[in-house]
Design a protein around this motif. Structure first.
Motif, mmCIF file in Angstrom:
data_model
loop_
_atom_site.group_PDB
_atom_site.id
_atom_site.type_symbol
_atom_site.label_atom_id
_atom_site.label_comp_id
_atom_site.label_asym_id
_atom_site.label_seq_id
_atom_site.Cartn_x
_atom_site.Cartn_y
_atom_site.Cartn_z
ATOM 1 N N GLY A 42 32.018 47.750 -34.819
ATOM 2 C CA GLY A 42 32.729 46.086 -34.784
ATOM 3 C C GLY A 42 34.383 45.739 -34.774
ATOM 4 N N MET A 43 34.695 46.735 -34.840
ATOM 5 C CA MET A 43 36.815 46.436 -34.472
ATOM 6 C C MET A 43 37.090 46.075 -32.916
ATOM 7 S SD MET A 43 37.527 48.789 -38.259
ATOM 8 C CE MET A 43 39.269 48.537 -38.059
ATOM 9 N N VAL A 44 36.082 47.732 -32.680
ATOM 10 C CA VAL A 44 36.556 47.240 -31.355
ATOM 11 C C VAL A 44 36.543 46.307 -30.588
ATOM 12 C CG1 VAL A 44 35.316 48.201 -28.280
ATOM 13 C CG2 VAL A 44 36.553 49.445 -30.589
ATOM 14 N N GLN A 45 34.887 45.776 -30.974
ATOM 15 C CA GLN A 45 34.104 44.189 -30.347
ATOM 16 C C GLN A 45 35.579 42.862 -30.692
ATOM 17 O OE1 GLN A 45 30.082 43.145 -31.108
ATOM 18 N NE2 GLN A 45 30.902 41.151 -31.397
ATOM 19 N N ARG A 46 35.937 42.939 -31.758
ATOM 20 C CA ARG A 46 36.342 41.970 -32.358
ATOM 21 C C ARG A 46 38.171 42.009 -31.625
ATOM 22 N NH1 ARG A 46 34.207 43.482 -36.600
ATOM 23 N NH2 ARG A 46 35.555 44.496 -37.668
ATOM 24 N N ALA A 47 38.198 43.117 -31.738
ATOM 25 C CA ALA A 47 39.372 43.546 -30.857
ATOM 26 C C ALA A 47 39.505 42.923 -29.061
ATOM 27 C CB ALA A 47 40.076 44.863 -30.862
ATOM 28 N N ALA A 48 38.807 42.774 -29.010
ATOM 29 C CA ALA A 48 38.837 42.364 -27.392
ATOM 30 C C ALA A 48 38.330 41.158 -26.814
ATOM 31 C CB ALA A 48 37.794 43.871 -26.812
ATOM 32 N N GLU A 49 37.558 40.294 -28.283
ATOM 33 C CA GLU A 49 37.335 39.139 -27.973
ATOM 34 C C GLU A 49 38.311 38.139 -27.092
ATOM 35 O OE1 GLU A 49 36.602 37.784 -32.184
ATOM 36 O OE2 GLU A 49 34.906 38.764 -32.057
ATOM 37 N N PRO A 50 37.832 36.908 -26.567
ATOM 38 C CA PRO A 50 36.888 36.473 -26.527
ATOM 39 C C PRO A 50 35.865 37.484 -24.352
ATOM 40 C CG PRO A 50 38.135 35.241 -24.720
ATOM 41 C CD PRO A 50 38.850 36.430 -25.538
ATOM 42 N N TYR A 51 36.043 38.885 -25.112
ATOM 43 C CA TYR A 51 35.725 39.800 -23.567
ATOM 44 C C TYR A 51 34.851 40.861 -24.049
ATOM 45 C CZ TYR A 51 39.909 37.453 -21.785
ATOM 46 O OH TYR A 51 40.585 35.800 -21.436
ATOM 47 N N GLU A 52 34.011 40.896 -22.948
ATOM 48 C CA GLU A 52 32.666 42.028 -23.245
ATOM 49 C C GLU A 52 33.638 43.178 -22.580
ATOM 50 O OE1 GLU A 52 28.853 43.552 -20.774
ATOM 51 O OE2 GLU A 52 29.690 41.565 -20.527
ATOM 52 N N VAL A 53 33.289 44.575 -23.649
ATOM 53 C CA VAL A 53 34.173 45.808 -23.707
ATOM 54 C C VAL A 53 32.757 46.526 -23.702
ATOM 55 C CG1 VAL A 53 33.886 45.748 -26.199
ATOM 56 C CG2 VAL A 53 35.441 47.194 -24.738
ATOM 57 N N LEU A 54 33.309 47.618 -22.657
ATOM 58 C CA LEU A 54 32.346 48.717 -22.397
ATOM 59 C C LEU A 54 33.426 49.501 -23.176
ATOM 60 C CD1 LEU A 54 31.407 46.474 -20.256
ATOM 61 C CD2 LEU A 54 30.889 48.866 -19.095
ATOM 62 N N ILE A 55 32.924 50.893 -23.204
ATOM 63 C CA ILE A 55 33.208 52.191 -24.023
ATOM 64 C C ILE A 55 32.364 53.509 -22.973
ATOM 65 C CG2 ILE A 55 33.908 53.882 -25.829
ATOM 66 C CD1 ILE A 55 35.292 50.934 -26.007
ATOM 67 N N GLU A 56 33.063 53.754 -22.159
ATOM 68 C CA GLU A 56 32.572 55.429 -21.834
ATOM 69 C C GLU A 56 32.727 56.236 -22.820
ATOM 70 O OE1 GLU A 56 33.300 57.427 -17.497
ATOM 71 O OE2 GLU A 56 33.282 54.892 -17.137
ATOM 72 N N SER A 57 32.197 57.418 -22.465
ATOM 73 C CA SER A 57 31.928 58.431 -23.436
ATOM 74 C C SER A 57 32.713 58.797 -24.323
ATOM 75 C CB SER A 57 33.012 59.370 -22.639
ATOM 76 O OG SER A 57 32.015 59.740 -22.123
ATOM 77 N N PRO A 58 32.051 57.280 -25.461
ATOM 78 C CA PRO A 58 32.332 57.648 -26.994
ATOM 79 C C PRO A 58 32.283 59.142 -27.570
ATOM 80 C CG PRO A 58 30.064 56.781 -27.091
ATOM 81 C CD PRO A 58 31.181 56.735 -25.076
ATOM 82 N N ILE A 59 31.486 59.723 -27.161
ATOM 83 C CA ILE A 59 31.148 61.145 -27.749
ATOM 84 C C ILE A 59 31.303 62.147 -26.634
ATOM 85 C CG2 ILE A 59 29.380 62.511 -28.866
ATOM 86 C CD1 ILE A 59 28.173 59.298 -30.429
ATOM 87 N N ILE A 60 31.890 63.357 -26.861
ATOM 88 C CA ILE A 60 30.739 64.178 -26.115
ATOM 89 C C ILE A 60 30.630 65.781 -26.857
ATOM 90 C CG2 ILE A 60 31.784 65.941 -24.551
ATOM 91 C CD1 ILE A 60 34.174 64.583 -23.264
#
Length: 418
Positions: A259-277
């Protein structure tokens, strides 16, 4: 139509290879100066090594040549991938086993040759060829079939798989260095579709509780807003190599962080690759599916991308069927034959799962151009810029190849007959 000769040439890849296990388990990590870190993955003599390729050169009866490059990914041997590709270990197999088969291949069709290439080989005690060999050999065979018909590779794929060629280039994710602001500015100036990738490999890269990552995401969003042209709205993509999952082991905490990532990226859509391994594929699918479900229930709009443990066509089908992520990266060298990547894109689209026709900075100009042709034929959601992490070069190679491919596919012609 049979080849008249074949050559194998050892060369350099577009980047280098790293021992991911050693990197992730080191207290700190500097890729070129931390020489004291011992390798943990079989085949590595040091944690960071130059990448190698073997070029396959098929000579055709009309005097033309078709080329494919055998290459592996940066983090070879990790998360169920084939071992590190070492050219000198694979040359004997090419000369003693594969060459004879290549010279007997009917180049008038690609798929039957690709299917055999992906099978187990009796001459190798019913083992498969290394994925890098399958990747390069299939490129050369696909390029050769296009030579037979004097058409583009995209047209061969369209004919053999029944697809429709794109009328415009596919979106490209420009892979940028985190510390290169000028590179980021150039990609904004060129209005790339997605940026900056910006790998975060070690937990120290993202900072305590992910603070450094959040600062960087906010910086990128701010930079785009400050320098963008009117109407330019890129998607922001960040590859975190499981680091956020290492810090936030509780899924609820991870969702809160996103949720913090989304707010930091506003107003742009954000994709996170490999959040977990995770430690196994089954655990990886379960944890990613749980994360995606919670993100949706909490209305956190961050999209997730699978990479590690999602290496083969079979893996991709499992991730897609489980609804584990919003996108999968179809990492072409890991799938082996180019035909498997074609099948993977088509499968993802049939299941409503997004896909990046990706690969590795460790590839070459040859494999990148063939990737661009594949993209035109099967139309993934986006491509990863390659080779290298210079961004400009990979973007140029992929975009120009697609533009040429669109132009050539649209011309009037009477090909398809020998």
């Amino acid at each position: 139509m049979l080849p008249v000769d074949v050559q194998f040439v050892v060369g350099l890849s577009g980047y280098f290879v790293k021992d991911l296990a050693a990197v992730r388990h080191s207290p700190s990590y500097n890729p070129l100066t931390d020489t004291a870190i011992r390798p943990r993955t079989s085949g590595f003599k040091s944690v960071v090594q130059p990448g190698q390729v073997i070029s396959i050169i098929l000579h055709l009866p009309n005097g033309s040549t078709a080329i494919g490059d055998c290459a592996d990914v940066i983090f070879s041997g990790a998360a169920s991938r084939d071992p590190l590709f070492i050219a000198e270990d694979n040359l004997p197999i090419l000369h003693t086993v594969v060459k004879k088969w290549l010279l007997s291949c009917d180049l008038s069709q690609f798929r039957p040759n690709a299917e055999y290439l992906s099978s187990t080989w009796p001459q190798l005690n019913n083992r498969k060829l290394h994925s890098a060999l399958r990747y390069g050999l299939s490129q050369a065979l696909l390029a050769a079939t296009a030579q037979v018909y004097s058409c583009t590779i995209a047209e061969i794929i369209s004919r053999e798989w029944g697809t429709h060629i794109a009328k415009h280039p596919v979106d490209i994710l420009a892979s940028c260095h985190r510390n290169d602001t000028l590179q980021l500015d150039r990609m904004i100036m060129k209005q790339v579709d997605l940026l900056p990738h910006a790998s975060f490999v070690h937990v120290s890269d993202i900072g305590s509780n992910g603070a450094v990552l959040l600062e960087y995401i906010a910086f990128v969003a701010r930079r785009v807003k400050e320098r963008k042209a009117v109407g330019y709205t890129p998607r922001l993509h960040f590859d975190v190599y499981g680091t956020v999952g290492d810090i936030f082991t509780n899924t609820d905490q991870l969702v809160e962080f996103f949720g913090m990532v989304q707010r930091a990226a506003e107003p742009y859509e954000v994709l996170i690759e490999s959040p977990i391994i995770a430690n196994t594929k089954e655990e990886q699918i379960r944890r990613l599916a749980e994360l995606r479900g919670l993100l949706r229930s909490k209305d956190v709009k961050v999209k997730t991308v699978a990479d590690e443990w999602c290496n083969t066509l079979e893996d991709i089908k499992e991730f897609a069927c489980a609804g584990a992520v919003d996108y999968v990266q179809i990492k072409m060298p890991d799938l082996g034959g180019v035909d498997k990547s074609i099948d993977a894109v088509i499968y993802c689209k049939s299941k409503g799962v997004g896909c990046c026709l990706g690969g590795s900075a460790n590839e070459t100009d040859v494999s990148a151009r063939i990737t661009a042709q594949v993209a035109l034929a099967v139309r993934p959601d986006f491509l990863l810029s390659k080779p290298g992490i210079g961004a400009d070069e990979g973007l140029m190679i992929l975009r120009n190849e697609m533009l040429r491919g669109v132009a050539l596919a649209g011309r009037a012609k009477t090909w398809c007959r020998l």
